[in-house]
Scaffold this active site. Structure first.
Site, PDB file in Angstrom:
ATOM      1  CE1 TYR A   1      35.796  -8.783  22.404  1.00 18.16           C
ATOM      2  CE2 TYR A   1      37.999  -8.551  23.132  1.00 18.16           C
ATOM      3  CZ  TYR A   1      36.819  -8.037  21.930  1.00 18.16           C
ATOM      4  OH  TYR A   1      36.987  -6.982  21.064  1.00 18.16           O
ATOM      5  CG  ASP A   2      41.060 -12.691  24.703  1.00 17.57           C
ATOM      6  OD1 ASP A   2      40.491 -11.363  24.461  1.00 17.57           O
ATOM      7  OD2 ASP A   2      42.568 -12.306  25.259  1.00 17.57           O
TER       8      ASP A   2
ATOM      9  N   GLY B   1      37.198 -16.240  22.323  1.00 15.06           N
ATOM     10  CA  GLY B   1      35.921 -16.143  20.589  1.00 15.06           C
ATOM     11  C   GLY B   1      36.664 -15.559  19.116  1.00 15.06           C
TER      12      GLY B   1
ATOM     13  CG  ASN C   1      42.587   0.622  23.383  1.00 15.61           C
ATOM     14  OD1 ASN C   1      42.084  -0.200  23.171  1.00 15.61           O
ATOM     15  ND2 ASN C   1      43.232   0.799  24.163  1.00 15.61           N
TER      16      ASN C   1
ATOM     17  NE  ARG D   1      35.038   0.228  25.217  1.00 15.51           N
ATOM     18  CZ  ARG D   1      35.212  -0.329  23.933  1.00 15.51           C
ATOM     19  NH1 ARG D   1      35.972  -0.083  23.051  1.00 15.51           N
ATOM     20  NH2 ARG D   1      33.773  -0.594  23.174  1.00 15.51           N
TER      21      ARG D   1
ATOM     22  NE  ARG E   1      47.005  -1.102  27.450  1.00  9.83           N
ATOM     23  CZ  ARG E   1      46.840  -2.335  27.891  1.00  9.83           C
ATOM     24  NH1 ARG E   1      48.770  -1.967  27.332  1.00  9.83           N
ATOM     25  NH2 ARG E   1      46.681  -2.615  28.664  1.00  9.83           N
TER      26      ARG E   1
ATOM     27  N   PRO F   1      47.750  -6.703  29.896  1.00  9.03           N
ATOM     28  CG  PRO F   1      47.432  -6.073  26.914  1.00  9.03           C
ATOM     29  CD  PRO F   1      46.592  -6.406  28.277  1.00  9.03           C
TER      30      PRO F   1
HETATM   31  N1  NAD Z   1      36.191  -0.343  20.642  1.00 12.27           N
HETATM   32  C1  NAD Z   1      37.395  -1.085  20.411  1.00 12.27           C
HETATM   33  O1  NAD Z   1      38.294  -0.038  20.693  1.00 12.27           O
HETATM   34  C2  NAD Z   1      37.680  -2.291  20.096  1.00 12.27           C
HETATM   35  C3  NAD Z   1      39.018  -2.704  19.273  1.00 12.27           C
HETATM   36  C4  NAD Z   1      38.772  -4.431  18.919  1.00 12.27           C
HETATM   37  C5  NAD Z   1      37.945  -5.032  18.539  1.00 12.27           C
HETATM   38  N2  NAD Z   1      36.233  -4.393  18.138  1.00 12.27           N
HETATM   39  C6  NAD Z   1      35.306  -5.090  17.956  1.00 12.27           C
HETATM   40  O2  NAD Z   1      34.716  -4.129  17.320  1.00 12.27           O
HETATM   41  C7  NAD Z   1      33.537  -4.123  17.088  1.00 12.27           C
HETATM   42  C8  NAD Z   1      32.569  -3.872  17.446  1.00 12.27           C
HETATM   43  O3  NAD Z   1      32.984  -3.327  18.567  1.00 12.27           O
HETATM   44  P1  NAD Z   1      32.437  -1.172  19.729  1.00 12.27           P
HETATM   45  O4  NAD Z   1      33.766  -0.490  20.282  1.00 12.27           O
HETATM   46  O5  NAD Z   1      31.890  -0.375  19.099  1.00 12.27           O
HETATM   47  O6  NAD Z   1      31.804  -1.800  21.070  1.00 12.27           O
HETATM   48  P2  NAD Z   1      30.017  -2.097  21.905  1.00 12.27           P
HETATM   49  O7  NAD Z   1      30.028  -2.828  22.625  1.00 12.27           O
HETATM   50  O8  NAD Z   1      29.718  -0.272  21.813  1.00 12.27           O
HETATM   51  O9  NAD Z   1      29.201  -2.615  20.031  1.00 12.27           O
HETATM   52  C9  NAD Z   1      29.319  -4.129  20.050  1.00 12.27           C
HETATM   53  C10 NAD Z   1      27.461  -3.988  19.738  1.00 12.27           C
HETATM   54  O10 NAD Z   1      27.528  -5.019  19.671  1.00 12.27           O
HETATM   55  C11 NAD Z   1      25.933  -5.558  19.843  1.00 12.27           C
HETATM   56  N3  NAD Z   1      25.722  -7.254  20.656  1.00 12.27           N
HETATM   57  C12 NAD Z   1      26.536  -8.134  20.866  1.00 12.27           C
HETATM   58  N4  NAD Z   1      26.327  -9.429  21.120  1.00 12.27           N
HETATM   59  C13 NAD Z   1      25.459  -9.438  20.236  1.00 12.27           C
HETATM   60  C14 NAD Z   1      24.720  -9.862  19.987  1.00 12.27           C
HETATM   61  N5  NAD Z   1      24.717 -11.359  20.098  1.00 12.27           N
HETATM   62  N6  NAD Z   1      24.049  -9.852  18.923  1.00 12.27           N
HETATM   63  C15 NAD Z   1      23.275  -8.613  17.805  1.00 12.27           C
HETATM   64  N7  NAD Z   1      24.473  -7.947  18.719  1.00 12.27           N
HETATM   65  C16 NAD Z   1      25.304  -8.242  19.917  1.00 12.27           C
HETATM   66  C17 NAD Z   1      25.907  -4.690  21.326  1.00 12.27           C
HETATM   67  O11 NAD Z   1      24.415  -4.336  21.653  1.00 12.27           O
HETATM   68  C18 NAD Z   1      26.233  -3.022  20.465  1.00 12.27           C
HETATM   69  O12 NAD Z   1      25.777  -3.257  19.676  1.00 12.27           O
HETATM   70  C19 NAD Z   1      33.016  -5.428  18.515  1.00 12.27           C
HETATM   71  O13 NAD Z   1      33.268  -6.606  17.563  1.00 12.27           O
HETATM   72  C20 NAD Z   1      34.142  -5.431  18.822  1.00 12.27           C
HETATM   73  O14 NAD Z   1      35.289  -6.085  19.120  1.00 12.27           O
HETATM   74  C21 NAD Z   1      36.431  -3.029  19.042  1.00 12.27           C
END
Ligand code: NAD
Length: 316
Positions: A145-146, A148, A174, A186, A211, A274
């Site tokens: 993840y990190d 990527g 977060n 989470r 956090r 962390p």
């Molecule tokens: N929620 C947080 O606290 C947080 C923190 C840091 C970063 N983010 C980033 O924000 C974004 C959304 O996070 P979230 O919390 O809504 O997570 P989530 O898991 O609810 O949403 C991610 C969405 O992406 C879709 N997805 C995953 N792989 C896919 C693929 N290969 N093709 C198409 N769709 C795909 C999933 O089905 C899901 O609907 C992510 O990129 C995440 O890394 C979120």
């Protein structure tokens, strides 16, 4: 101005709130998702809107659609989900970024990348400004993840330098609120569910790690402000709530607000967890005029009532 906007990961937690807000603003929204962690329930209320369209698609494959802006959110965000298939997680971040950047280049569309505070790894600087390069364990279990997400940032800035693409990179800290995926490990959703079920609340280590928690409405506002910011401002910019709480404080707050009979249990700290995570949002304040407005207690009320509904519907 009315725009056609692509939201990848639009059926997820953040994505569904973003789609909703963009529709309210009068835009046309194309929601793309492979439903890996996203849920139809999150977007069902939007389905009646004629300006909302859903596309089942995996961002690791190329896509040809016509849009003015792209929010690239597709990626599983919780350790349980992104570690289940780590190769696919890296592919989603890296191939997904390449495909969406390619699309943006072809369309001359503006593109925003949802990056993450995880790119700072286990930080040695607190709070973390955008200028901090991070401290990531390259071969650890969180690296899919990190690293990527770090590579996706690199690609965004290479497309910016090499192809003059209009890019925006936000580092999300977060975020919590209704529609978080239950049981994905989470901390906020975990604690609320355990408290509602009067089960023991599990804290890793002594619970002194801190956090920061940003309510989803604040975050969505930040994403939109970033997309609308002046052309020369690419980021990366931190978005999050700088209010810092220990995990133990959060657990006690949730127990008190739910009136739960839960007790606190301690478990060993997971690898690479962390000790402190707090955003420095000076740049977001200055460039976007943005800062969170919703205090943790208010946001928790809404998150708790969401999980209470799921519990009473037998969906937990
Ligand atoms: N929620 C947080 O606290 C947080 C923190 C840091 C970063 N983010 C980033 O924000 C974004 C959304 O996070 P979230 O919390 O809504 O997570 P989530 O898991 O609810 O949403 C991610 C969405 O992406 C879709 N997805 C995953 N792989 C896919 C693929 N290969 N093709 C198409 N769709 C795909 C999933 O089905 C899901 O609907 C992510 O990129 C995440 O890394 C979120």
């Amino acid at each position: 101005m009315h725009k056609r906007i692509l939201v990848t990961g639009g059926a997820g937690f953040l994505g569904s709130h973003l789609c909703e807000r963009l529709l309210e603003q009068g835009h046309e929204v194309l929601c793309l998702d492979n439903f890996y962690t996203g849920r139809k329930e999150n977007i069902v209320p939007l389905m009646d809107n004629p300006f909302f369209e859903v596309l089942r698609h995996d961002v690791t494959f190329p896509l040809y659609v016509e849009v003015d802006e792209i929010y690239n959110l597709a990626c599983p965000a919780s350790p349980i989900h992104y570690q289940r298939d780590p190769v696919q997680t890296t592919k989603t971040s890296v191939h997904g970024a390449i495909n969406m950047l390619g699309l943006a280049k072809r369309l001359k569309a503006k593109i925003l990348q949802a990056s993450t505070s995880e790119i700072y790894g286990d930080p040695q600087v607190h709070p973390q400004p955008e200028t901090y390069w991070g401290n990531v364990h390259t071969i650890g279990p969180r690296a899919c993840y990190d690293e990527g997400k770090r590579c996706a940032e690199t690609l965004f800035f290479d497309y910016y330098r090499q192809h003059s693409l209009s890019i925006k990179v936000v580092r999300i800290f977060n975020t919590y609120g209704p529609r978080m995926v239950p049981n994905d490990g989470r901390v906020v959703s975990n604690f609320i569910i355990q408290a509602l079920k009067n089960e023991d609340i599990t804290i890793y280590g002594q619970g002194q790690q801190t956090r920061s928690f940003c309510y989803v409405d604040d975050m969505v506002q930040g994403l939109i402000r970033m997309m609308e910011s002046r052309d020369e401002f690419t980021g990366p910019v931190n978005l999050g709530n700088p209010g810092e709480f220990t995990i133990l404080e959060l657990a006690n707050m949730v127990i008190q607000m739910t009136g739960s009979k839960s007790c606190i249990q301690h478990a060993p700290l997971p690898e690479d967890d962390p000790m402190q995570r707090k955003p420095d949002i000076a740049l977001a304040r200055e460039e976007l005029g943005w800062e969170p407005t919703i205090p943790l207690k208010h946001g928790l009320v809404k998150a708790i009532s969401f999980f209470e509904e799921l519990l009473s519907a037998g969906k937990l």
